[in-house]
Scaffold this active site. Structure first.
Site, short mmCIF file in Angstrom:
data_model
loop_
_atom_site.label_atom_id
_atom_site.label_comp_id
_atom_site.label_asym_id
_atom_site.label_seq_id
_atom_site.Cartn_x
_atom_site.Cartn_y
_atom_site.Cartn_z
N HIS A 115 0.81 -1.15 0.23
CA HIS A 115 0.25 -0.39 -0.19
C HIS A 115 0.81 1.77 -0.18
O HIS A 115 1.73 1.49 0.43
CB HIS A 115 -0.85 -0.51 1.29
CG HIS A 115 -0.18 0.23 2.54
ND1 HIS A 115 0.32 -0.54 3.20
CD2 HIS A 115 -0.42 1.41 3.34
CE1 HIS A 115 0.84 -0.51 4.67
NE2 HIS A 115 0.92 0.75 4.83
N GLU A 142 -3.89 4.51 2.14
CA GLU A 142 -3.91 4.88 3.83
C GLU A 142 -3.28 6.33 3.94
O GLU A 142 -3.53 6.83 2.52
CB GLU A 142 -2.66 4.15 4.23
CG GLU A 142 -2.85 4.13 5.87
CD GLU A 142 -1.73 3.79 6.63
OE1 GLU A 142 -1.13 2.39 5.74
OE2 GLU A 142 -1.30 3.38 8.06
C1 V0V Z 1 -6.64 -6.80 -1.49
N1 V0V Z 1 -6.71 -6.17 -2.78
C2 V0V Z 1 -5.61 -5.53 -3.50
C3 V0V Z 1 -4.60 -5.70 -1.78
N2 V0V Z 1 -5.39 -5.82 -1.10
N3 V0V Z 1 -4.90 -5.17 -4.15
C4 V0V Z 1 -4.54 -3.25 -4.35
N4 V0V Z 1 -3.59 -3.80 -3.39
C5 V0V Z 1 -3.70 -4.69 -1.88
N5 V0V Z 1 -2.77 -4.69 -0.63
C6 V0V Z 1 -7.39 -6.67 -3.92
C7 V0V Z 1 -7.31 -8.06 -4.39
O1 V0V Z 1 -6.47 -8.67 -4.99
C8 V0V Z 1 -8.96 -8.39 -4.83
O2 V0V Z 1 -9.00 -8.27 -5.87
C9 V0V Z 1 -9.88 -7.88 -3.84
O3 V0V Z 1 -8.63 -6.07 -3.49
C10 V0V Z 1 -10.11 -8.09 -2.85
O4 V0V Z 1 -9.45 -8.59 -1.97
P1 V0V Z 1 -9.88 -9.66 -1.10
O5 V0V Z 1 -7.67 -10.34 -1.59
O6 V0V Z 1 -10.71 -10.63 -1.44
O7 V0V Z 1 -9.58 -9.25 0.19
P2 V0V Z 1 -11.08 -8.49 1.49
O8 V0V Z 1 -11.41 -7.69 0.39
O9 V0V Z 1 -10.94 -9.52 2.51
O10 V0V Z 1 -9.69 -6.72 1.85
C11 V0V Z 1 -9.37 -6.19 0.48
C12 V0V Z 1 -9.48 -5.39 1.78
C13 V0V Z 1 -8.59 -5.54 3.12
C14 V0V Z 1 -8.49 -3.41 1.44
C15 V0V Z 1 -10.35 -4.54 2.00
O11 V0V Z 1 -6.70 -5.60 2.96
C16 V0V Z 1 -8.27 -3.90 3.55
O12 V0V Z 1 -8.84 -3.94 5.24
N6 V0V Z 1 -6.88 -3.57 4.16
C17 V0V Z 1 -6.45 -2.08 4.89
C18 V0V Z 1 -6.28 -2.83 6.08
C19 V0V Z 1 -4.89 -3.14 5.92
O13 V0V Z 1 -4.37 -3.68 4.67
N7 V0V Z 1 -4.07 -3.68 7.20
C20 V0V Z 1 -2.21 -3.71 6.78
C21 V0V Z 1 -1.69 -3.04 7.27
P3 V0V Z 1 -9.52 -9.28 -7.24
O14 V0V Z 1 -8.84 -10.34 -6.49
O15 V0V Z 1 -10.88 -9.35 -6.79
O16 V0V Z 1 -9.66 -9.15 -8.47
S1 V0V Z 1 -1.29 -1.96 8.70
C22 V0V Z 1 -0.74 -0.55 8.54
O17 V0V Z 1 -0.35 0.14 7.48
C23 V0V Z 1 -0.16 0.50 9.68
C24 V0V Z 1 -0.65 -0.30 10.94
C25 V0V Z 1 0.21 2.05 9.27
O18 V0V Z 1 0.19 2.04 9.00
O19 V0V Z 1 0.58 2.31 10.89
CO CO Z 2 0.90 1.44 6.62
#
Ligand code: V0V
Ligand code: CO
Length: 145
Positions: A84, A134
């Protein structure tokens, strides 16, 4: 207003090994590390540069702490790499509301706690050209994040 690249998040299987790669290859040192149980990550922040708004830009190296975390799921599908990007703002609530009004899905109702006590939210990658995005407001801008 988004005023800087706060960090680029990089997912990895082995945080210690990845930290060592960035140290040995580029000379970047760990500025801060922590575990965020809510997000399911162990992370290291490598400070790259200070920025004109009193903040800074980092690389955020992320290792999953549990199988059902978003990063573990992403790693299983994609392998290691850029996970991200994060923009810095003094007002994550206001910017998230403005962006939501433009039709982009904001993933959290209220910002959650991120690295170094920051407040963070995410925009859905499917609404952002495939880039998980983000938004971050530092806990303490004077502390450089
Ligand atoms: C998933 N997809 C992505 C992706 N993650 N595309 C680009 N970059 C990413 N990182 C795509 C995936 O290929 C699918 O596309 C679609 O989104 C749905 O994904 P999924 O595998 O079914 O997963 P979901 O829907 O369960 O979850 C995806 C989301 C989830 C984005 C909703 O990862 C999320 O809530 N992320 C936010 C929280 C996070 O990532 N935290 C970790 C970092 P297709 O295949 O259907 O086309 S924590 C952080 O950064 C912190 C603590 C900080 O900065 O301080
Ligand atoms: Co982050």
């Amino acid at each position: 207003m988004l005023t800087r690249i706060d960090h680029i998040g990089i997912a990895c299987f082995d945080l210690d090994k990845t930290v060592e790669f960035y140290r040995a290859t580029y000379g970047f040192e760990v500025y801060h590390s922590e575990v965020n149980e809510e997000q399911g990550v162990r992370e290291a922040m490598l400070k790259i540069n200070d920025t004109g708004d009193g903040g800074a830009s980092y690389l955020q190296l992320l290792e999953p702490t549990r199988e059902d975390s978003t990063v573990a799921k992403w790693l299983a599908k994609n392998g290691e790499g850029v996970h991200h990007i994060a923009f810095g703002t003094a007002d994550v609530d206001g910017d998230a509301a403005d962006i939501k009004a433009k039709g982009v899905r904001v993933l959290y109702e209220e910002p959650r706690i991120g690295s170094m006590g920051s407040r963070i939210t995410f925009l859905h990658p499917k609404d952002c050209g495939g880039v998980l995005t983000e938004l971050v407001t530092s806990a303490d801008p004077q502390a450089g994040h």
